[in-house]
Write a protein that holds these residues in place. Structure first.
Motif, PDB file in Angstrom:
ATOM      1  N   MET A  51       0.833  -1.213   0.000  1.00 62.15           N
ATOM      2  CA  MET A  51       0.000   0.000   0.000  1.00 62.15           C
ATOM      3  C   MET A  51       0.862   1.256   0.000  1.00 62.15           C
ATOM      4  SD  MET A  51      -3.115  -0.568  -0.470  1.00 62.15           S
ATOM      5  CE  MET A  51      -3.556   1.142  -0.291  1.00 62.15           C
ATOM      6  N   GLU A  52       1.971   1.242   0.734  1.00 65.13           N
ATOM      7  CA  GLU A  52       2.879   2.393   0.723  1.00 65.13           C
ATOM      8  C   GLU A  52       3.382   2.640  -0.699  1.00 65.13           C
ATOM      9  OE1 GLU A  52       5.908   1.275   3.517  1.00 65.13           O
ATOM     10  OE2 GLU A  52       4.877   2.221   5.192  1.00 65.13           O
ATOM     11  N   LYS A  53       3.747   1.555  -1.374  1.00 69.23           N
ATOM     12  CA  LYS A  53       4.243   1.674  -2.747  1.00 69.23           C
ATOM     13  C   LYS A  53       3.144   2.212  -3.665  1.00 69.23           C
ATOM     14  CE  LYS A  53       6.633  -0.809  -6.370  1.00 69.23           C
ATOM     15  NZ  LYS A  53       7.274  -2.026  -6.808  1.00 69.23           N
ATOM     16  N   LYS A  54       1.933   1.718  -3.478  1.00 73.20           N
ATOM     17  CA  LYS A  54       0.802   2.162  -4.299  1.00 73.20           C
ATOM     18  C   LYS A  54       0.543   3.660  -4.096  1.00 73.20           C
ATOM     19  CE  LYS A  54      -3.966   0.928  -5.351  1.00 73.20           C
ATOM     20  NZ  LYS A  54      -5.069   0.016  -5.068  1.00 73.20           N
ATOM     21  N   ILE A  55       0.587   4.112  -2.853  1.00 73.99           N
ATOM     22  CA  ILE A  55       0.380   5.533  -2.555  1.00 73.99           C
ATOM     23  C   ILE A  55       1.503   6.364  -3.173  1.00 73.99           C
ATOM     24  CG2 ILE A  55       0.317   7.254  -0.692  1.00 73.99           C
ATOM     25  CD1 ILE A  55      -1.076   5.041   1.035  1.00 73.99           C
ATOM     26  N   LEU A  56       2.729   5.895  -3.039  1.00 70.54           N
ATOM     27  CA  LEU A  56       3.864   6.605  -3.626  1.00 70.54           C
ATOM     28  C   LEU A  56       3.708   6.707  -5.142  1.00 70.54           C
ATOM     29  CD1 LEU A  56       6.636   7.952  -3.293  1.00 70.54           C
ATOM     30  CD2 LEU A  56       7.649   5.682  -3.563  1.00 70.54           C
ATOM     31  N   SER A  84      10.118  13.546  -6.418  1.00 71.24           N
ATOM     32  CA  SER A  84       9.211  14.678  -6.248  1.00 71.24           C
ATOM     33  C   SER A  84       7.783  14.152  -6.134  1.00 71.24           C
ATOM     34  CB  SER A  84       9.305  15.631  -7.439  1.00 71.24           C
ATOM     35  OG  SER A  84      10.549  16.290  -7.445  1.00 71.24           O
ATOM     36  N   ILE A  85       7.019  14.780  -5.276  1.00 66.75           N
ATOM     37  CA  ILE A  85       5.623  14.404  -5.051  1.00 66.75           C
ATOM     38  C   ILE A  85       4.738  15.509  -5.619  1.00 66.75           C
ATOM     39  CG2 ILE A  85       3.889  13.928  -3.258  1.00 66.75           C
ATOM     40  CD1 ILE A  85       6.037  11.743  -3.480  1.00 66.75           C
ATOM     41  N   THR A  86       3.682  15.114  -6.343  1.00 67.25           N
ATOM     42  CA  THR A  86       2.822  16.102  -7.002  1.00 67.25           C
ATOM     43  C   THR A  86       1.978  16.886  -6.009  1.00 67.25           C
ATOM     44  OG1 THR A  86       1.105  14.433  -7.363  1.00 67.25           O
ATOM     45  CG2 THR A  86       2.669  14.818  -9.167  1.00 67.25           C
ATOM     46  N   ASN A  87       1.500  16.232  -4.952  1.00 64.66           N
ATOM     47  CA  ASN A  87       0.670  16.903  -3.951  1.00 64.66           C
ATOM     48  C   ASN A  87       1.088  16.372  -2.577  1.00 64.66           C
ATOM     49  OD1 ASN A  87      -1.414  17.678  -2.156  1.00 64.66           O
ATOM     50  ND2 ASN A  87      -2.886  17.798  -3.836  1.00 64.66           N
ATOM     51  N   VAL A  88       2.002  17.075  -1.956  1.00 66.90           N
ATOM     52  CA  VAL A  88       2.584  16.614  -0.685  1.00 66.90           C
ATOM     53  C   VAL A  88       1.508  16.477   0.392  1.00 66.90           C
ATOM     54  CG1 VAL A  88       4.221  17.166   1.155  1.00 66.90           C
ATOM     55  CG2 VAL A  88       4.852  17.555  -1.234  1.00 66.90           C
ATOM     56  N   GLU A  89       0.563  17.406   0.422  1.00 69.60           N
ATOM     57  CA  GLU A  89      -0.485  17.373   1.445  1.00 69.60           C
ATOM     58  C   GLU A  89      -1.337  16.099   1.325  1.00 69.60           C
ATOM     59  OE1 GLU A  89      -4.408  19.962   2.333  1.00 69.60           O
ATOM     60  OE2 GLU A  89      -2.539  21.115   2.216  1.00 69.60           O
ATOM     61  N   GLU A  90      -1.768  15.771   0.119  1.00 71.77           N
ATOM     62  CA  GLU A  90      -2.588  14.571  -0.084  1.00 71.77           C
ATOM     63  C   GLU A  90      -1.777  13.295   0.122  1.00 71.77           C
ATOM     64  OE1 GLU A  90      -5.927  14.128  -0.535  1.00 71.77           O
ATOM     65  OE2 GLU A  90      -5.986  16.270  -0.052  1.00 71.77           O
ATOM     66  N   PHE A  91      -0.531  13.307  -0.333  1.00 74.58           N
ATOM     67  CA  PHE A  91       0.360  12.165  -0.128  1.00 74.58           C
ATOM     68  C   PHE A  91       0.523  11.907   1.372  1.00 74.58           C
ATOM     69  CE2 PHE A  91       4.702  10.757   0.849  1.00 74.58           C
ATOM     70  CZ  PHE A  91       4.726   9.525   0.206  1.00 74.58           C
ATOM     71  N   GLU A  97      -3.034   8.127   7.095  1.00 71.40           N
ATOM     72  CA  GLU A  97      -4.196   7.252   7.278  1.00 71.40           C
ATOM     73  C   GLU A  97      -3.773   5.787   7.287  1.00 71.40           C
ATOM     74  OE1 GLU A  97      -6.924   8.338   4.161  1.00 71.40           O
ATOM     75  OE2 GLU A  97      -7.470  10.227   5.142  1.00 71.40           O
ATOM     76  N   LEU A  98      -2.874   5.422   6.396  1.00 70.17           N
ATOM     77  CA  LEU A  98      -2.369   4.049   6.345  1.00 70.17           C
ATOM     78  C   LEU A  98      -1.657   3.686   7.651  1.00 70.17           C
ATOM     79  CD1 LEU A  98      -1.817   1.403   4.781  1.00 70.17           C
ATOM     80  CD2 LEU A  98       0.246   2.510   3.871  1.00 70.17           C
ATOM     81  N   MET A  99      -0.851   4.594   8.175  1.00 67.91           N
ATOM     82  CA  MET A  99      -0.090   4.319   9.395  1.00 67.91           C
ATOM     83  C   MET A  99      -0.989   4.212  10.625  1.00 67.91           C
ATOM     84  SD  MET A  99       2.937   3.879   8.495  1.00 67.91           S
ATOM     85  CE  MET A  99       2.741   3.556   6.759  1.00 67.91           C
ATOM     86  N   GLU A 100      -2.163   4.841  10.585  1.00 69.87           N
ATOM     87  CA  GLU A 100      -3.074   4.819  11.734  1.00 69.87           C
ATOM     88  C   GLU A 100      -3.965   3.583  11.781  1.00 69.87           C
ATOM     89  OE1 GLU A 100      -3.212   6.884  14.437  1.00 69.87           O
ATOM     90  OE2 GLU A 100      -1.338   7.631  13.573  1.00 69.87           O
TER      91      GLU A 100
END
Length: 133
Positions: A51-56, A84-91, A97-100
């Motif tokens: 899931m981390e990979k999918k989010i990345l 580089s991340i396109t939207n750091v806030e959403e990422f 959420e995944l970590m919680e």
């Protein structure tokens, strides 16, 4: 009773620490219980890493060829191991959420004294504190 574990507590280091603990001279009953816990946790860690990979992959910025864009430092050199991340806030929101997410493991916590250890590494025990009463 059972153990509740957050994804944020589960890493490859957690599994490595569990494996280290099992290799120590501990009581057979506790070793068996730890082996069952490791099997359960390994599956959860594997799913979490996927899931981390999918989010990345969802949020990584790509060039026109589809390759991840590597940010550059002030010196103009690429910063190795970063993208580089396109939207750091959403990422960050999705990763948080995944970590919680909590998983309820069908195992009782272990009494630390039941291990019968005479020595142990603090760095391993810190990663595994969720296992013990």
């Amino acid at each position: 009773m059972s153990m509740i574990i957050k994804n944020s507590q589960l890493t490859n280091d957690t599994i490595a620490s569990l494996n280290t603990l099992i290799e120590l001279d501990i009581k057979a009953g506790v070793a068996f219980k730890l082996t069952r816990i490791i099997k359960e946790l390994s599956s959860i860690v594997e799913d979490k890493l996927k899931m981390e990979k999918k989010i990345l992959e969802k949020w990584v910025e790509r060039d026109e060829d589809g390759n991840p864009i590597i940010p550059k430092g002030q010196d103009g050199e690429e910063i190795k191991g970063t993208v580089s991340i396109t939207n750091v806030e959403e990422f960050t929101k999705e990763m948080s959420e995944l970590m919680e997410i909590e998983t309820n493991l069908p195992f009782d916590k272990i009494e630390f004294d039941d291990l019968g250890l005479t020595t142990a590494k603090i760095k391993d025990l810190i990663k595994l504190e969720f296992l013990f009463n």
